[in-house]
Design a protein around this motif. Structure first.
Motif, PDB file in Angstrom:
ATOM      1  N   CYS A 176       0.832  -1.210   0.000  1.00 23.08           N
ATOM      2  CA  CYS A 176       0.000   0.000   0.000  1.00 23.08           C
ATOM      3  C   CYS A 176       0.860   1.251   0.000  1.00 23.08           C
ATOM      4  O   CYS A 176       0.569   2.225  -0.708  1.00 23.08           O
ATOM      5  CB  CYS A 176      -0.934   0.005   1.203  1.00 23.08           C
ATOM      6  SG  CYS A 176      -2.330  -1.133   1.075  1.00 23.08           S
ATOM      7  N   SER A 204      -5.096   2.323  -1.481  1.00 24.99           N
ATOM      8  CA  SER A 204      -5.775   1.908  -0.257  1.00 24.99           C
ATOM      9  C   SER A 204      -5.739   0.391  -0.121  1.00 24.99           C
ATOM     10  O   SER A 204      -5.538  -0.339  -1.102  1.00 24.99           O
ATOM     11  CB  SER A 204      -7.228   2.378  -0.276  1.00 24.99           C
ATOM     12  OG  SER A 204      -7.949   1.711  -1.301  1.00 24.99           O
ATOM     13  N   ARG A 205      -5.962  -0.077   1.077  1.00 26.75           N
ATOM     14  CA  ARG A 205      -5.951  -1.526   1.310  1.00 26.75           C
ATOM     15  C   ARG A 205      -7.067  -2.248   0.547  1.00 26.75           C
ATOM     16  O   ARG A 205      -6.817  -3.316  -0.010  1.00 26.75           O
ATOM     17  CB  ARG A 205      -6.045  -1.808   2.807  1.00 26.75           C
ATOM     18  CG  ARG A 205      -5.858  -3.287   3.150  1.00 26.75           C
ATOM     19  CD  ARG A 205      -5.366  -3.483   4.556  1.00 26.75           C
ATOM     20  NE  ARG A 205      -4.016  -2.976   4.746  1.00 26.75           N
ATOM     21  CZ  ARG A 205      -3.247  -3.292   5.796  1.00 26.75           C
ATOM     22  NH1 ARG A 205      -3.698  -4.112   6.726  1.00 26.75           N
ATOM     23  NH2 ARG A 205      -2.038  -2.792   5.910  1.00 26.75           N
TER      24      ARG A 205
END
Length: 231
Positions: free
Chosen positions: A30, A36-37
């Motif tokens: 990330c 974003s995750r």
């Protein structure tokens, strides 16, 4: 997500990660990729579907191949799924054209209307699988519905994969409309042809994403490829 997947897939296919190597942690990826995750996890899921990696609980994601394998959706490989769908759903559409009731047509029409208005991808995917179940119901043979029920999870996974990476949603809506138009007209030939075209486009999209070598549809009886046999 496509850019993240392309980056990771490219690194694996170039051999930057050896088979057996563990990919960097989600937190590290990330940071490195500046995503974003949730986006990263979608890309990692796609790598697994393509057969390039495997996730081991508590250990991480490991490379298991340098080239895309036949994608797997749930319990079924994409090639196997397509082969069965051609042998089941194309004739089912023909039966449905001559056996459908007004109630069947009404359910399909209302379902398509909802699909075309739907903005949530997950909800659309659920309705996509319901569409194919409803066509099977219109054939008035409970065995057909049971077969589609068996592969329902795989169909949903495949639909989500194609919508995320292949932009299939609008095309699917149009293809579904053509199927329902043929059912409404009562034309078994047109309904079968419309379903065959739909499955052709599914196969083309899968091939575009994973490459021809990664989609294993074997020869049919007499050496005829399943694409030819299905059409």
């Amino acid at each position: 997500m496509e850019a993240v997947l392309g980056h990771l897939r490219g690194a694996i296919e170039r051999g930057e990660y050896a088979i057996g190597d563990k990919l960097p942690s989600e937190a590290e990826l990330c940071r490195t990729l500046e995503v974003s995750r949730p986006v990263l996890r979608e890309a990692l899921c796609a790598l697994q579907t393509m057969g390039l990696t495997v996730a081991r609980t508590g250990k991480g994601t490991f490379v298991i191949a340098h080239h895309v394998q036949d994608p797997t959706f749930g319990d079924y490989a994409a090639g196997d799924l397509l082969e069965v769908r051609r042998h089941i759903e194309i004739p089912v559409a023909g039966y449905a054209a001559v056996r459908r009731t007004p109630a069947n047509l009404d359910r399909l029409t209302r379902l398509l209307d909802r699909m075309e208005r739907e903005t949530d991808t997950a909800a659309w995917v659920a309705m996509d699988t319901l569409f194919h179940l409803t066509v099977a119901e219109a054939a008035q043979n409970p065995v057909f519905r049971r077969v589609i029920e068996e592969i329902r999870d795989a169909l949903a996974r495949q639909s989500a994969f194609l919508n995320e990476l292949g932009g299939r949603r609008e095309h699917s809506d149009r293809e579904h409309r053509a199927i329902v138009a043929a059912l409404t007209a009562g034309s078994a030939r047109d309904a079968s042809d419309a379903m065959a075209h739909h499955l052709d486009r599914v196969e083309s999209s899968l091939t575009a994403i994973v490459g021809a070598a990664g989609l294993a549809t074997g020869p049919g009886p007499g050496g005829i490829g399943m694409r030819g046999a299905g059409a």
